[in-house]
Design a protein around this motif. Structure first.
Motif, PDB file in Angstrom:
ATOM      1  N   GLY A 107      18.527  -0.315  19.257  1.00  0.00           N
ATOM      2  CA  GLY A 107      18.940  -0.496  17.977  1.00  0.00           C
ATOM      3  C   GLY A 107      17.281  -0.658  16.919  1.00  0.00           C
ATOM      4  N   ARG A 108      17.580  -2.441  16.586  1.00  0.00           N
ATOM      5  CA  ARG A 108      16.345  -2.788  15.507  1.00  0.00           C
ATOM      6  C   ARG A 108      14.617  -3.155  16.394  1.00  0.00           C
ATOM      7  NH1 ARG A 108      17.177  -8.932  13.464  1.00  0.00           N
ATOM      8  NH2 ARG A 108      17.400 -10.153  16.300  1.00  0.00           N
ATOM      9  N   VAL A 124      19.425  -6.600   9.030  1.00  0.00           N
ATOM     10  CA  VAL A 124      19.013  -7.332   9.897  1.00  0.00           C
ATOM     11  C   VAL A 124      17.642  -7.197  10.409  1.00  0.00           C
ATOM     12  CG1 VAL A 124      18.939 -10.383  10.544  1.00  0.00           C
ATOM     13  CG2 VAL A 124      20.799  -9.659   9.128  1.00  0.00           C
ATOM     14  N   ALA A 125      16.036  -7.578  10.056  1.00  0.00           N
ATOM     15  CA  ALA A 125      15.183  -7.794  10.807  1.00  0.00           C
ATOM     16  C   ALA A 125      14.731  -8.252  11.818  1.00  0.00           C
ATOM     17  CB  ALA A 125      13.762  -7.608   9.826  1.00  0.00           C
ATOM     18  N   PRO A 138      15.180  -2.087   9.894  1.00  0.00           N
ATOM     19  CA  PRO A 138      16.746  -1.834  10.720  1.00  0.00           C
ATOM     20  C   PRO A 138      17.014  -1.374   9.469  1.00  0.00           C
ATOM     21  CG  PRO A 138      16.241  -4.028  10.968  1.00  0.00           C
ATOM     22  CD  PRO A 138      14.943  -3.323  10.052  1.00  0.00           C
ATOM     23  N   VAL A 139      17.987  -0.479   9.411  1.00  0.00           N
ATOM     24  CA  VAL A 139      18.891   0.255   8.197  1.00  0.00           C
ATOM     25  C   VAL A 139      20.716   0.217   8.798  1.00  0.00           C
ATOM     26  CG1 VAL A 139      17.371   1.460   6.938  1.00  0.00           C
ATOM     27  CG2 VAL A 139      19.264   2.484   9.299  1.00  0.00           C
ATOM     28  N   VAL A 186      23.067 -11.463  13.783  1.00  0.00           N
ATOM     29  CA  VAL A 186      22.084  -9.479  13.446  1.00  0.00           C
ATOM     30  C   VAL A 186      23.868  -8.652  12.718  1.00  0.00           C
ATOM     31  CG1 VAL A 186      21.585  -7.747  14.124  1.00  0.00           C
ATOM     32  CG2 VAL A 186      21.168  -9.714  15.187  1.00  0.00           C
ATOM     33  N   ASN A 187      24.614  -9.029  13.168  1.00  0.00           N
ATOM     34  CA  ASN A 187      25.947  -8.264  12.745  1.00  0.00           C
ATOM     35  C   ASN A 187      26.790  -8.930  11.835  1.00  0.00           C
ATOM     36  OD1 ASN A 187      28.115  -6.303  12.551  1.00  0.00           O
ATOM     37  ND2 ASN A 187      28.854  -6.468  14.487  1.00  0.00           N
ATOM     38  N   LYS A 188      26.725  -8.370  10.452  1.00  0.00           N
ATOM     39  CA  LYS A 188      26.867  -8.987   9.194  1.00  0.00           C
ATOM     40  C   LYS A 188      28.045  -7.825   8.619  1.00  0.00           C
ATOM     41  CE  LYS A 188      24.063 -12.917   9.568  1.00  0.00           C
ATOM     42  NZ  LYS A 188      24.455 -14.167   9.842  1.00  0.00           N
TER      43      LYS A 188
END
Length: 414
Positions: A107-108, A124-125, A138-139, A186-188
Motif C-alpha cells: 500500500g502506502r 493519507v501519507a 499515496p493516491v 488512514v481509511n477516509k
C-alpha cells in the motif's frame, strides 16, 4: 522434556503442525535476480527447517510487481516462474515441518525512491515526522484497482500451493495495505470500503474469500492481524475482536496477532503504548483478552525469546507462539528448548531516541544475521546497529538499481 510446546496442532483445514513453535515472518529483502528466491533464501530456510521449528512463515511475498516493501522483495505473480518457489518450499520442509507463504501488498508503505505505484485507501501519507519523506505520496485506490488487487492475492495463493507450500498467511498488520483499509486513521473513504468497521474490513474479507476459493480445502489460509495499532483513534483491540469473528465463517485456519506500524513500531518493541512495555511477549495482555472470545486459534508474535515466556503464552490459551528475532540469532532454538537449553546470546539492543531510526537499525541487525545464516556462518548478535544499518543501506541501493532495471524490462515485455 514433555511440553505443550512440542505437541501437535490440527487446524480446521486438516493441516497438521508437529509442534506449537512458528518462525514468524521477517522481511528478509534477499530476493535474487528477477525478484525471485535463490540459494541464499534456500539456505536460510533449510537451516531453520532442521532446527526444530514446526511452522516456517516466509517473509512477505509481494502480490504486485509494482508495489514492493523493499527493492529486494520477492514477487510471486502470474508471470513469475515457479521453479525457484518449488525449491524454496522444499528447503522449508527439510526438517519435516510445514512452510507457509506470507502474501502482502505494502500500500502506502513504499519508499519514495522506489518505482511503481503507491496506493492506499485514501491519500493519507505516512507520518514519521522528519523522516516522512522516506515514503512516497499515496493516491487513493479506485474500485477497479481494489478488485484487481484482490485477484492478485488469489493468484499468489494458488501459485504458492502449486509450488508446494502448505499454506498462505494474508498480511493485514503492521500498516500494510489491508491494515490501512482497517485503520480509521488512514481509511477516509465514504464508499463501500470506508466508514464502519464492516466496510473497512471488506477488502480483507474479499481477499480471504478469493484466496480460500483459489486453493484446495486442505491448504491452510491464515491472517496476520494487529491486536492494536497503538495510535490514538486507530484500529484497537475491540476492532480486532470483531474482525476475527468476521473471519471465522470464511475458512480461516489461524489468526496471528501482532501490532503496530512504521508510525508506531510496536512490533519492534518500541511502541507508543504502555501496554507493550514488557521486554518479552509484547502483545500478551491484549492476546489474553482476545483469546477469551476468539472462535479461531490464535498465534502470538512479538518479543518471545525464552522458553518460560513461550510456555506462559500457551498457558494463556494462545495456540502457537511465533518468534522472529530469536530465530535470527539462534536458528535451532526449538531443538535447544527440547533439550532444556536456552539461547547463548540475544541481539544487541538499539536504544536510540529516534524511534524511526532505531526501528530501521533493528531490522538491519536482523537482516545481517539472516544473511550470515544463509551463507552457513554463525550469527554475530553483538554487531553494532550503526554498522548493520549502513551495510543494509548499501545493499538496498544496489538492489534498487536491479529492481528498477527488472521492472522496466518486465513491464515493457508484459
Amino acid at each position: 522434556m514433555t511440553s505443550e510446546l512440542f505437541s501437535p496442532l490440527s487446524l480446521r483445514s486438516g493441516h497438521m503442525l508437529n509442534n506449537r513453535i512458528a518462525k514468524a515472518a521477517m522481511e528478509e529483502n534477499m530476493a535474487g535476480d528477477g525478484q525471485l528466491p535463490d540459494k541464499e533464501l534456500f539456505g536460510l530456510y533449510r537451516r531453520w527447517a532442521v532446527g526444530g521449528t514446526g511452522l516456517l512463515i516466509t517473509g512477505n511475498v509481494m502480490v504486485h510487481a509494482q508495489a514492493l516493501t523493499g527493492p529486494a522483495g520477492v514477487v510471486l505473480d502470474k508471470a513469475a516462474p515457479l521453479e525457484p518457489f518449488i525449491e524454496w518450499a522444499k528447503a522449508g520442509k527439510a526438517g519435516g515441518g510445514a512452510i507457509w507463504m506470507q502474501i502482502n501488498h505494502p500500500g502506502r508503505q513504499i519508499g519514495s525512491d522506489m518505482p511503481g505505484v503507491v496506493w492506499s485507501p485514501s491519500a493519507v501519507a505516512v507520518d514519521l515526522g522528519k523522516h516522512s519523506n522516506r515514503f512516497g505520496r499515496p493516491v487513493a485506490m479506485t474500485p477497479e484497482q481494489i478488485q484487481a488487487t484482490v485477484t492478485r492475492y488469489a493468484v499468489t495463493a494458488r501459485r504458492a500451493e502449486q509450488a508446494g507450500f502448505d499454506g498462505v498467511e494474508v498480511h493485514a498488520a503492521h500498516g500494510y495495505l489491508l491494515s490501512q483499509f482497517l485503520s480509521p486513521l488512514v481509511n477516509k473513504r465514504t464508499d463501500q470500503w470506508g466508514g464502519s468497521l464492516e466496510n473497512r474490513a471488506r477488502m480483507l474479507l474479499d481477499v480471504v474469500r478469493a484466496a480460500r476459493a483459489a486453493v484446495s480445502p486442505s491448504f491452510a489460509v491464515a491472517v496476520k492481524l494487529n491486536s492494536a495499532g497503538f495510535q490514538r483513534g486507530g484500529f484497537d483491540a475491540d476492532d480486532a475482536r470483531q474482525v476475527i469473528a468476521m473471519l471465522e465463517p470464511l475458512g480461516v485456519d489461524l489468526v496471528e496477532l501482532s501490532g503496530g506500524s512504521y508510525e508506531s513500531p510496536a512490533m519492534s518493541g518500541r511502541p507508543a503504548d504502555a501496554r507493550t512495555q514488557a521486554r518479552e511477549a509484547y502483545f500478551l495482555d491484549l492476546a489474553k483478552d482476545l483469546v477469551k472470545t476468539s472462535p479461531l486459534p490464535l498465534m502470538l508474535t512479538g518479543g518471545i525469546t525464552q522458553r518460560h515466556t513461550a510456555e506462559r503464552v500457551l498457558d494463556s490459551g494462545v495456540a502457537i507462539i511465533g518468534m522472529g528475532t530469536a530465530l535470527a540469532v539462534t536458528p535451532d532454538l526449538p531443538d535447544r528448548w527440547r533439550q532444556g537449553r536456552e539461547a547463548d546470546e540475544q541481539l544487541r539492543s538499539v536504544n536510540w531516541s529516534d524511534k524511526a531510526l532505531a526501528s530501521a537499525a533493528g531490522m538491519a541487525q536482523v537482516r545481517h544475521q539472516l544473511r550470515r545464516i544463509a551463507r552457513g556462518s554463525r550469527p554475530t548478535p553483538n554487531t553494532h546497529p550503526a554498522f548493520a544499518l549502513i551495510s543494509e543501506q548499501r545493499k538496498q541501493r544496489r538492489a534498487l538499481r536491479r529492481y528498477r532495471a527488472w521492472l522496466s524490462t518486465s513491464q515493457s515485455a508484459a
